[in-house]
Scaffold this motif. Structure first.
Motif, PDB file in Angstrom:
ATOM      1  N   GLY A  36       0.805  -1.218   0.000  1.00 39.82           N
ATOM      2  CA  GLY A  36       0.000   0.000   0.000  1.00 39.82           C
ATOM      3  C   GLY A  36       0.837   1.267   0.000  1.00 39.82           C
ATOM      4  O   GLY A  36       0.502   2.251  -0.666  1.00 39.82           O
ATOM      5  N   ALA A  37       1.942   1.245   0.713  1.00 40.34           N
ATOM      6  CA  ALA A  37       2.763   2.446   0.861  1.00 40.34           C
ATOM      7  C   ALA A  37       3.745   2.662  -0.293  1.00 40.34           C
ATOM      8  O   ALA A  37       4.155   3.801  -0.543  1.00 40.34           O
ATOM      9  CB  ALA A  37       3.540   2.380   2.177  1.00 40.34           C
ATOM     10  N   HIS A  38       4.141   1.593  -0.982  1.00 43.59           N
ATOM     11  CA  HIS A  38       5.238   1.716  -1.947  1.00 43.59           C
ATOM     12  C   HIS A  38       4.910   1.246  -3.358  1.00 43.59           C
ATOM     13  O   HIS A  38       5.787   1.231  -4.224  1.00 43.59           O
ATOM     14  CB  HIS A  38       6.458   0.935  -1.432  1.00 43.59           C
ATOM     15  CG  HIS A  38       6.929   1.404  -0.101  1.00 43.59           C
ATOM     16  ND1 HIS A  38       7.589   2.604   0.073  1.00 43.59           N
ATOM     17  CD2 HIS A  38       6.797   0.859   1.141  1.00 43.59           C
ATOM     18  CE1 HIS A  38       7.862   2.766   1.362  1.00 43.59           C
ATOM     19  NE2 HIS A  38       7.386   1.728   2.017  1.00 43.59           N
ATOM     20  N   SER A  39       3.668   0.885  -3.625  1.00 45.44           N
ATOM     21  CA  SER A  39       3.317   0.346  -4.940  1.00 45.44           C
ATOM     22  C   SER A  39       3.439   1.376  -6.059  1.00 45.44           C
ATOM     23  O   SER A  39       3.501   1.007  -7.231  1.00 45.44           O
ATOM     24  CB  SER A  39       1.910  -0.240  -4.916  1.00 45.44           C
ATOM     25  OG  SER A  39       0.961   0.758  -4.606  1.00 45.44           O
ATOM     26  N   ASP A  40       3.508   2.653  -5.709  1.00 45.32           N
ATOM     27  CA  ASP A  40       3.634   3.685  -6.745  1.00 45.32           C
ATOM     28  C   ASP A  40       5.079   3.962  -7.141  1.00 45.32           C
ATOM     29  O   ASP A  40       5.338   4.734  -8.053  1.00 45.32           O
ATOM     30  CB  ASP A  40       2.962   4.977  -6.275  1.00 45.32           C
ATOM     31  CG  ASP A  40       3.598   5.562  -5.025  1.00 45.32           C
ATOM     32  OD1 ASP A  40       4.311   4.829  -4.312  1.00 45.32           O
ATOM     33  OD2 ASP A  40       3.366   6.750  -4.752  1.00 45.32           O
ATOM     34  N   ARG A  41       6.038   3.306  -6.497  1.00 45.18           N
ATOM     35  CA  ARG A  41       7.449   3.508  -6.845  1.00 45.18           C
ATOM     36  C   ARG A  41       7.768   2.818  -8.177  1.00 45.18           C
ATOM     37  O   ARG A  41       7.275   1.739  -8.451  1.00 45.18           O
ATOM     38  CB  ARG A  41       8.363   2.943  -5.763  1.00 45.18           C
ATOM     39  CG  ARG A  41       8.277   3.697  -4.458  1.00 45.18           C
ATOM     40  CD  ARG A  41       9.236   3.067  -3.448  1.00 45.18           C
ATOM     41  NE  ARG A  41       9.193   3.763  -2.189  1.00 45.18           N
ATOM     42  CZ  ARG A  41       9.978   4.783  -1.875  1.00 45.18           C
ATOM     43  NH1 ARG A  41      10.879   5.210  -2.727  1.00 45.18           N
ATOM     44  NH2 ARG A  41       9.875   5.359  -0.696  1.00 45.18           N
ATOM     45  N   PRO A  42       8.607   3.439  -8.979  1.00 50.00           N
ATOM     46  CA  PRO A  42       8.963   2.821 -10.260  1.00 50.00           C
ATOM     47  C   PRO A  42       9.653   1.469 -10.058  1.00 50.00           C
ATOM     48  O   PRO A  42      10.574   1.359  -9.249  1.00 50.00           O
ATOM     49  CB  PRO A  42       9.934   3.819 -10.904  1.00 50.00           C
ATOM     50  CG  PRO A  42       9.836   5.067 -10.108  1.00 50.00           C
ATOM     51  CD  PRO A  42       9.255   4.723  -8.771  1.00 50.00           C
ATOM     52  N   ASP A  43       9.204   0.479 -10.768  1.00 51.60           N
ATOM     53  CA  ASP A  43       9.812  -0.863 -10.752  1.00 51.60           C
ATOM     54  C   ASP A  43       9.853  -1.498  -9.360  1.00 51.60           C
ATOM     55  O   ASP A  43      10.747  -2.297  -9.077  1.00 51.60           O
ATOM     56  CB  ASP A  43      11.221  -0.837 -11.334  1.00 51.60           C
ATOM     57  CG  ASP A  43      11.241  -0.377 -12.776  1.00 51.60           C
ATOM     58  OD1 ASP A  43      10.327  -0.782 -13.525  1.00 51.60           O
ATOM     59  OD2 ASP A  43      12.148   0.384 -13.155  1.00 51.60           O
TER      60      ASP A  43
END
Length: 64
Positions: A36-43
């Motif tokens: 939930g917290a980091h799924s938007d980070r590239p790759d």
């Protein structure tokens, strides 16, 4: 390192965060929080491994 269950967050093939827990329940809860917290980070790739058996328990995104 302490704990049987190892959680790893990598981005662009570089380790960014690690966590270790004795409880599989806690480790799985943390896995969900990290997604939930980091799924938007590239790759981003998040992996939960049982360090005792070497088994990969789950990962995100799940390539299967």
């Amino acid at each position: 390192m302490t704990g049987r269950y190892h959680l790893t967050l990598t981005t662009q093939d570089q380790p960014l965060m690690h966590g270790w827990w004795e409880s599989e329940t806690t480790a799985r809860r943390k896995f969900t929080q990290w997604v939930g917290a980091h799924s938007d980070r590239p790759d981003a790739r998040i992996t939960l491994t049982d360090e005792t058996t070497g088994e990969r328990l789950t990962d995100w995104p799940n390539p299967r």
